[in-house]
Design an enzyme around this catalytic site. Structure first.
Site, PDB file in Angstrom:
ATOM      1  N   ARG A 207      25.540  96.297   9.274  1.00  0.00           N
ATOM      2  CA  ARG A 207      25.072  95.937  10.622  1.00  0.00           C
ATOM      3  C   ARG A 207      24.057  94.796  10.554  1.00  0.00           C
ATOM      4  O   ARG A 207      24.004  93.950  11.441  1.00  0.00           O
ATOM      5  CB  ARG A 207      24.461  97.172  11.315  1.00  0.00           C
ATOM      6  CG  ARG A 207      25.523  98.155  11.799  1.00  0.00           C
ATOM      7  CD  ARG A 207      24.928  99.256  12.661  1.00  0.00           C
ATOM      8  NE  ARG A 207      24.226 100.262  11.893  1.00  0.00           N
ATOM      9  CZ  ARG A 207      24.749 101.416  11.482  1.00  0.00           C
ATOM     10  NH1 ARG A 207      25.986 101.727  11.789  1.00  0.00           N
ATOM     11  NH2 ARG A 207      24.034 102.274  10.788  1.00  0.00           N
ATOM     12  N   PHE A 223      36.020  99.822  18.248  1.00  0.00           N
ATOM     13  CA  PHE A 223      35.590 101.067  17.595  1.00  0.00           C
ATOM     14  C   PHE A 223      34.056 101.089  17.478  1.00  0.00           C
ATOM     15  O   PHE A 223      33.503 101.289  16.401  1.00  0.00           O
ATOM     16  CB  PHE A 223      36.215 101.204  16.200  1.00  0.00           C
ATOM     17  CG  PHE A 223      37.700 100.931  16.156  1.00  0.00           C
ATOM     18  CD1 PHE A 223      38.606 101.961  16.433  1.00  0.00           C
ATOM     19  CD2 PHE A 223      38.194  99.674  15.843  1.00  0.00           C
ATOM     20  CE1 PHE A 223      39.977 101.714  16.371  1.00  0.00           C
ATOM     21  CE2 PHE A 223      39.565  99.431  15.788  1.00  0.00           C
ATOM     22  CZ  PHE A 223      40.462 100.460  16.051  1.00  0.00           C
ATOM     23  N   ASP A 245      35.345 101.619  22.742  1.00  0.00           N
ATOM     24  CA  ASP A 245      35.570 102.869  22.010  1.00  0.00           C
ATOM     25  C   ASP A 245      36.374 103.801  22.899  1.00  0.00           C
ATOM     26  O   ASP A 245      36.291 103.734  24.122  1.00  0.00           O
ATOM     27  CB  ASP A 245      34.238 103.524  21.613  1.00  0.00           C
ATOM     28  CG  ASP A 245      34.405 104.496  20.451  1.00  0.00           C
ATOM     29  OD1 ASP A 245      34.068 104.127  19.305  1.00  0.00           O
ATOM     30  OD2 ASP A 245      34.895 105.632  20.680  1.00  0.00           O
ATOM     31  N   ASN A 273      41.401 102.070  24.417  1.00  0.00           N
ATOM     32  CA  ASN A 273      42.053 102.124  23.115  1.00  0.00           C
ATOM     33  C   ASN A 273      41.992 100.715  22.520  1.00  0.00           C
ATOM     34  O   ASN A 273      42.458  99.754  23.130  1.00  0.00           O
ATOM     35  CB  ASN A 273      43.501 102.574  23.306  1.00  0.00           C
ATOM     36  CG  ASN A 273      44.195 102.767  21.978  1.00  0.00           C
ATOM     37  OD1 ASN A 273      43.958 102.020  21.010  1.00  0.00           O
ATOM     38  ND2 ASN A 273      45.044 103.757  21.911  1.00  0.00           N
ATOM     39  N   ALA A 274      41.407 100.599  21.342  1.00  0.00           N
ATOM     40  CA  ALA A 274      41.209  99.269  20.747  1.00  0.00           C
ATOM     41  C   ALA A 274      42.533  98.542  20.506  1.00  0.00           C
ATOM     42  O   ALA A 274      42.606  97.321  20.635  1.00  0.00           O
ATOM     43  CB  ALA A 274      40.437  99.398  19.443  1.00  0.00           C
ATOM     44  N   ASP A 294      35.849  98.455  12.930  1.00  0.00           N
ATOM     45  CA  ASP A 294      35.380  99.578  12.102  1.00  0.00           C
ATOM     46  C   ASP A 294      36.073 100.856  12.558  1.00  0.00           C
ATOM     47  O   ASP A 294      35.440 101.752  13.125  1.00  0.00           O
ATOM     48  CB  ASP A 294      33.849  99.700  12.218  1.00  0.00           C
ATOM     49  CG  ASP A 294      33.298 100.792  11.315  1.00  0.00           C
ATOM     50  OD1 ASP A 294      33.986 101.187  10.351  1.00  0.00           O
ATOM     51  OD2 ASP A 294      32.173 101.263  11.580  1.00  0.00           O
ATOM     52  N   CYS A 334      37.280 102.942   6.047  1.00  0.00           N
ATOM     53  CA  CYS A 334      36.560 104.033   5.381  1.00  0.00           C
ATOM     54  C   CYS A 334      37.520 105.057   4.784  1.00  0.00           C
ATOM     55  O   CYS A 334      37.106 106.139   4.407  1.00  0.00           O
ATOM     56  CB  CYS A 334      35.567 104.692   6.336  1.00  0.00           C
ATOM     57  SG  CYS A 334      36.351 105.348   7.801  1.00  0.00           S
TER      58      CYS A 334
HETATM   59  N1  SAH Z   1      30.982 101.005  13.966  1.00  0.00           N
HETATM   60  C1  SAH Z   1      30.402 102.260  14.337  1.00  0.00           C
HETATM   61  C2  SAH Z   1      31.186 103.447  13.795  1.00  0.00           C
HETATM   62  C3  SAH Z   1      32.651 103.491  14.189  1.00  0.00           C
HETATM   63  S1  SAH Z   1      33.416 105.024  13.904  1.00  0.00           S
HETATM   64  C4  SAH Z   1      28.934 102.291  13.911  1.00  0.00           C
HETATM   65  O1  SAH Z   1      28.492 101.421  13.112  1.00  0.00           O
HETATM   66  O2  SAH Z   1      28.221 103.171  14.351  1.00  0.00           O
HETATM   67  C5  SAH Z   1      34.967 104.874  14.626  1.00  0.00           C
HETATM   68  C6  SAH Z   1      35.004 104.960  16.140  1.00  0.00           C
HETATM   69  O3  SAH Z   1      36.326 104.660  16.560  1.00  0.00           O
HETATM   70  C7  SAH Z   1      34.679 106.315  16.746  1.00  0.00           C
HETATM   71  O4  SAH Z   1      33.592 106.167  17.621  1.00  0.00           O
HETATM   72  C8  SAH Z   1      35.941 106.720  17.537  1.00  0.00           C
HETATM   73  O5  SAH Z   1      35.634 107.311  18.795  1.00  0.00           O
HETATM   74  C9  SAH Z   1      36.590 105.394  17.759  1.00  0.00           C
HETATM   75  N2  SAH Z   1      38.053 105.374  17.943  1.00  0.00           N
HETATM   76  C10 SAH Z   1      38.999 106.099  17.314  1.00  0.00           C
HETATM   77  N3  SAH Z   1      40.243 105.682  17.658  1.00  0.00           N
HETATM   78  C11 SAH Z   1      40.074 104.661  18.543  1.00  0.00           C
HETATM   79  C12 SAH Z   1      40.960 103.807  19.255  1.00  0.00           C
HETATM   80  N4  SAH Z   1      42.284 103.917  19.135  1.00  0.00           N
HETATM   81  N5  SAH Z   1      40.417 102.859  20.054  1.00  0.00           N
HETATM   82  C13 SAH Z   1      39.075 102.733  20.183  1.00  0.00           C
HETATM   83  N6  SAH Z   1      38.201 103.507  19.527  1.00  0.00           N
HETATM   84  C14 SAH Z   1      38.679 104.463  18.722  1.00  0.00           C
END
Ligand code: SAH
Length: 391
Positions: A207, A223, A245, A273-274, A294, A334
Site C-alpha cells: 500500500r 477488490f 468491491d 463485481n470487478a 488484489d 494470494c
Molecule cells: N486490497 C484489499 C484487500 C482485498 S481482499 C486491502 O488491501 O485491504 C479481496 C476483496 O475482493 C474482498 O473484499 C472481497 O469482498 C472482494 N471480492 C471478491 N470477489 C469479488 C468480485 N468478483 N468483484 C469485486 N470484489 C470482489
C-alpha cells in the site's frame, strides 16, 4: 507413546526444514492420541526426527513443532511466542496493526495472532493448536497484556481439521471495531465481521508503494475491501480514486476511512463485481493512470489451478487495456498454489493479448511480519507485481 514412523525416504522434507508430514507418508502409528496430540516422529529406521502436532484425520497429518526431545509444555509455547515477538520488526505496543505470530514460519504451525491496538485477534487453525488453546491464551496475556483477545475461529480451513467454526471473545470484552494508523492514514477495522482477522495486514508495504506511485493519477482499485489501497492512493495525491468491491459492508468501511482522512471528495466507492466493472470501463473507453488488482484467492486447491489462472488472466488483461501510456498496474495474487513464476507467465500472456508492452518494475511479496520460511514455499503466498505500460 504416540509415535509416527515415516515410510522409507519420506524424511527428506522434514530434514530440509519443511514442517509438514502428509498422511500418505506415515508407515506406522503407535498409541494413537487424540487429534492434535503431540507425537514423536521417527524415520523408517526408528531414528528420532522431532515432535509434531498430529491429526490423522487431516491430509496434513503432522506439523513439526520441535526437533528436540524437550517436553512440549507451557514454557515451550511461551518461549516460541517470545521468539516470534522479537523478530520481523514486530511491535507489541503502539496503535498500529501488526501480525505477531504467523503459523509455520514462526514455528507455531496453525497459530495466527494479529494485534490491532490493544486488541489481539487469534486463529487456532489446527486441532493441535485448539488443544493448547488455554495455554496459548495465558501466554499471550502474560507477554502482551492486551485489553482483550478475540477469536476468529470461523475460518473454513478448520473443517479440514475436524474443528467446529466459532468466533467471539476468548478473553476480556469490549468493542470489536477500532481505527488503526498505517503510513499516516487511518483505517477502520472490524475484527468480528471483517475478512481474515479484520484487515489485510500482509499488503501494508505494498500500500505504501501505491501511495508513492499515485500522485496526480486517476486510480482504479478493484477488490478494494475496506479501502486499503484506494485511500492510500488518495492520501498519496491521486487526482481521483474509484474503489470497487462485491461486499456492501466493505464499501461502507472504505467510505468511512475516506471520510475520516478528509479524502472523500476524491474517492468514489461502488458495490460491483470487478469482472463486470472492468468490462464496462473498457466499453466506455475509460482510462486510468494506476490500476490495482488484489482479488481473493481464486483457488484454494491444486485442482482448480487452470480455472484460477484463467480468472487472473482475464482481470489482468482487462486492467492492462484500461491503462494510459505510462500507466501502472499493481497486480496481486494470494493463492499459494499460483507461484511467482506462474503468476509472471500469466501476466506475459495477458500483456500479449492486450497488445501492450510493460516494464516489470518490481515483484513484491507479503509484509515482513508475515515471514517466509525458505524451505516451505507455501509460506510465500502473496505476489505483487508492479508493471509500467510503455505504450
Ligand atoms: N486490497 C484489499 C484487500 C482485498 S481482499 C486491502 O488491501 O485491504 C479481496 C476483496 O475482493 C474482498 O473484499 C472481497 O469482498 C472482494 N471480492 C471478491 N470477489 C469479488 C468480485 N468478483 N468483484 C469485486 N470484489 C470482489
Amino acid at each position: 507413546m504416540f509415535t509416527l514412523t515415516l515410510a522409507a525416504g519420506k524424511e527428506t522434507r522434514l530434514q530440509s526444514g519443511h514442517p509438514w508430514i502428509y498422511r500418505s507418508e506415515i508407515a506406522r502409528v503407535e498409541d494413537e492420541g487424540e487429534p492434535g496430540a503431540v507425537a514423536r516422529v521417527h524415520d523408517s529406521r526408528g531414528r528420532f526426527l522431532g515432535q509434531a502436532m498430529a491429526n490423522l484425520k487431516s491430509q496434513i497429518a503432522g506439523r513439526l513443532l520441535s526437533r528436540q526431545e524437550a517436553p512440549i509444555d507451557a514454557a515451550f509455547f511461551e518461549g516460541r511466542i517470545r521468539e516470534a515477538l522479537a523478530r520481523c520488526g514486530r511491535s507489541v505496543q503502539g496503535p498500529d496493526g501488526c501480525r505477531l505470530i504467523h503459523g509455520e514460519a514462526d514455528h507455531l504451525p496453525g497459530l495466527i495472532v494479529d494485534r490491532y491496538g490493544d486488541l489481539l485477534v487469534v486463529q487456532f487453525l489446527t486441532a493441535g493448536m485448539e488443544r493448547v488453546r488455554q495455554t496459548l491464551l495465558a501466554a499471550l496475556r502474560a507477554l502482551i497484556q492486551p485489553r482483550a483477545i478475540y477469536e476468529r475461529n470461523d475460518a473454513s480451513f478448520r473443517k479440514l481439521e475436524g474443528l467446529e467454526l466459532r468466533k467471539g471473545f476468548a478473553w476480556g470484552e469490549g468493542e470489536t471495531s477500532l481505527w488503526i494508523q498505517e503510513g499516516g492514514v487511518s483505517f477502520f477495522v472490524e475484527v468480528a465481521e471483517g475478512q481474515k482477522t479484520g484487515f489485510f495486514l500482509d499488503q501494508r508495504d505494498n500500500r505504501q508503494v501505491v501511495k508513492r506511485l499515485a500522485a496526480g493519477r486517476e486510480v482504479l482499485d478493484c477488490f478494494c475491501y475496506s479501502g486499503g489501497f484506494a485511500v492510500s492512493a488518495a492520501a498519496g495525491g491521486a487526482a481521483s480514486v474509484i474503489g470497487i468491491d462485491l461486499s456492501a459492508q466493505a464499501i461502507a468501511w472504505a467510505q468511512r476511512a475516506a471520510a475520516r482522512n478528509d479524502l472523500s471528495p476524491r474517492c468514489t466507492f461502488m458495490v460491483a463485481n470487478a469482472f463486470d466493472a472492468l468490462r464496462s470501463f473498457d466499453r466506455e473507453e475509460r482510462r486510468f493512470g494506476l490500476v490495482i488488482l488484489d482479488p481473493p484467492a481464486f483457488t484454494k486447491g491444486k485442482g482448480a489451478l487452470e480455472g484460477a489462472l484463467r480468472g487472473y488472466k482475464e482481470i489482468n488483461l482487462r486492467a492492462m487495456k484500461l491503462l494510459v501510456p505510462g500507466g501502472i498496474l499493481v497486480t496481486c495474487s494470494c493463492s499459494y498454489h499460483v507461484d511467482a513464476p506462474m503468476f509472471l507467465e500469466m501476466l506475459r500472456a495477458a500483456a500479449a493479448d492486450a497488445h501492450r508492452e510493460f516494464h516489470l518494475r518490481e515483484v513484491r511479496t507479503q509484509a515482513p511480519d508475515h515471514p517466509v520460511l525458505l524451505a516451505a514455499r507455501e509460506t510465500q503466498y502473496l505476489k505483487c507485481a508492479v508493471l509500467e505500460a510503455l505504450n
